[in-house]
Design a protein around this motif. Structure first.
Motif, short mmCIF file in Angstrom:
data_model
loop_
_atom_site.label_atom_id
_atom_site.label_comp_id
_atom_site.label_asym_id
_atom_site.label_seq_id
_atom_site.Cartn_x
_atom_site.Cartn_y
_atom_site.Cartn_z
N ASN A 1 0.83 -1.20 0.00
CA ASN A 1 0.00 0.00 0.00
C ASN A 1 0.87 1.26 0.00
OD1 ASN A 1 -2.33 -1.56 0.17
ND2 ASN A 1 -2.33 -1.52 2.39
N ARG B 1 0.66 5.21 1.36
CA ARG B 1 -0.06 6.15 2.21
C ARG B 1 0.30 7.57 1.80
NH1 ARG B 1 0.59 1.52 4.22
NH2 ARG B 1 -0.84 0.60 5.72
N TRP C 1 0.32 11.27 3.01
CA TRP C 1 0.32 12.02 4.26
C TRP C 1 0.25 13.51 3.94
CZ3 TRP C 1 -0.05 10.79 9.26
CH2 TRP C 1 0.36 11.71 10.21
N ASP C 2 -0.73 14.19 4.50
CA ASP C 2 -0.87 15.64 4.35
C ASP C 2 0.11 16.29 5.32
OD1 ASP C 2 -1.71 18.36 4.79
OD2 ASP C 2 -3.64 17.84 3.89
N ASN D 1 -3.09 11.35 7.84
CA ASN D 1 -3.10 10.42 6.72
C ASN D 1 -4.26 10.81 5.81
OD1 ASN D 1 -2.65 8.27 5.05
ND2 ASN D 1 -3.55 6.76 6.39
N LYS D 2 -3.96 11.19 4.60
CA LYS D 2 -4.97 11.69 3.66
C LYS D 2 -5.67 10.57 2.92
CE LYS D 2 -5.24 14.86 -0.21
NZ LYS D 2 -4.63 15.97 -0.88
N GLN D 3 -4.92 9.53 2.54
CA GLN D 3 -5.49 8.46 1.71
C GLN D 3 -4.54 7.26 1.72
OE1 GLN D 3 -6.12 9.82 -2.31
NE2 GLN D 3 -7.26 8.02 -2.90
N ILE D 4 -5.13 6.07 1.54
CA ILE D 4 -4.33 4.86 1.36
C ILE D 4 -4.64 4.33 -0.04
CG2 ILE D 4 -3.89 2.50 2.11
CD1 ILE D 4 -4.61 3.39 4.94
N LEU D 5 -3.60 4.15 -0.83
CA LEU D 5 -3.73 3.62 -2.19
C LEU D 5 -3.41 2.13 -2.16
CD1 LEU D 5 -1.84 6.48 -4.04
CD2 LEU D 5 -4.30 6.29 -3.65
N TRP E 1 -1.30 6.76 -10.30
CA TRP E 1 -2.39 7.17 -9.42
C TRP E 1 -2.67 8.64 -9.63
CZ3 TRP E 1 -3.87 3.02 -6.42
CH2 TRP E 1 -2.95 2.01 -6.20
N VAL F 1 -3.64 11.98 -8.07
CA VAL F 1 -3.57 12.53 -6.72
C VAL F 1 -4.37 13.83 -6.67
CG1 VAL F 1 -2.02 13.40 -4.93
CG2 VAL F 1 -1.29 11.53 -6.41
N GLN F 2 -5.25 13.94 -5.68
CA GLN F 2 -6.09 15.14 -5.57
C GLN F 2 -5.66 15.97 -4.39
OE1 GLN F 2 -10.23 14.11 -5.78
NE2 GLN F 2 -9.85 12.52 -7.25
#
Length: 71
Positions: free
Chosen positions: A22, A24, A26-27, A33-37, A68, A70-71
């Motif tokens: 995965n 991760r 990180w903001d 943690n913003k999102q896990i891909l 990916w 990324v937003q």
């Protein structure tokens, strides 16, 4: 444990690729943690952002390279 990391061009996102396959996001400003891909089945071996920071590329021991948005 080995981690592979990359900062977005603006420095606001840190991508961390791990042994679980995965990534991760990180903001760095809000320190959350913003999102896990999820997509790789074996450990991530590299992560890199495009120059505009809108795409992240990752590679893995499973032989795949994933892109990916990324937003």
């Amino acid at each position: 444990m080995m981690l592979f990391v990359a900062y977005s061009p603006k420095g606001d996102i840190l991508a961390i690729g791990g042994e679980d396959g995965n990534i991760r996001l990180w903001d760095t400003k809000m320190e959350v943690n913003k999102q896990i891909l999820e997509g790789h089945t074996l450990p991530v071996k590299s992560v890199v952002f495009s120059p505009d920071g809108r795409t992240l590329a990752s590679s893995s021991d499973d032989g795949t390279i994933l892109l990916w948005e990324v937003q």
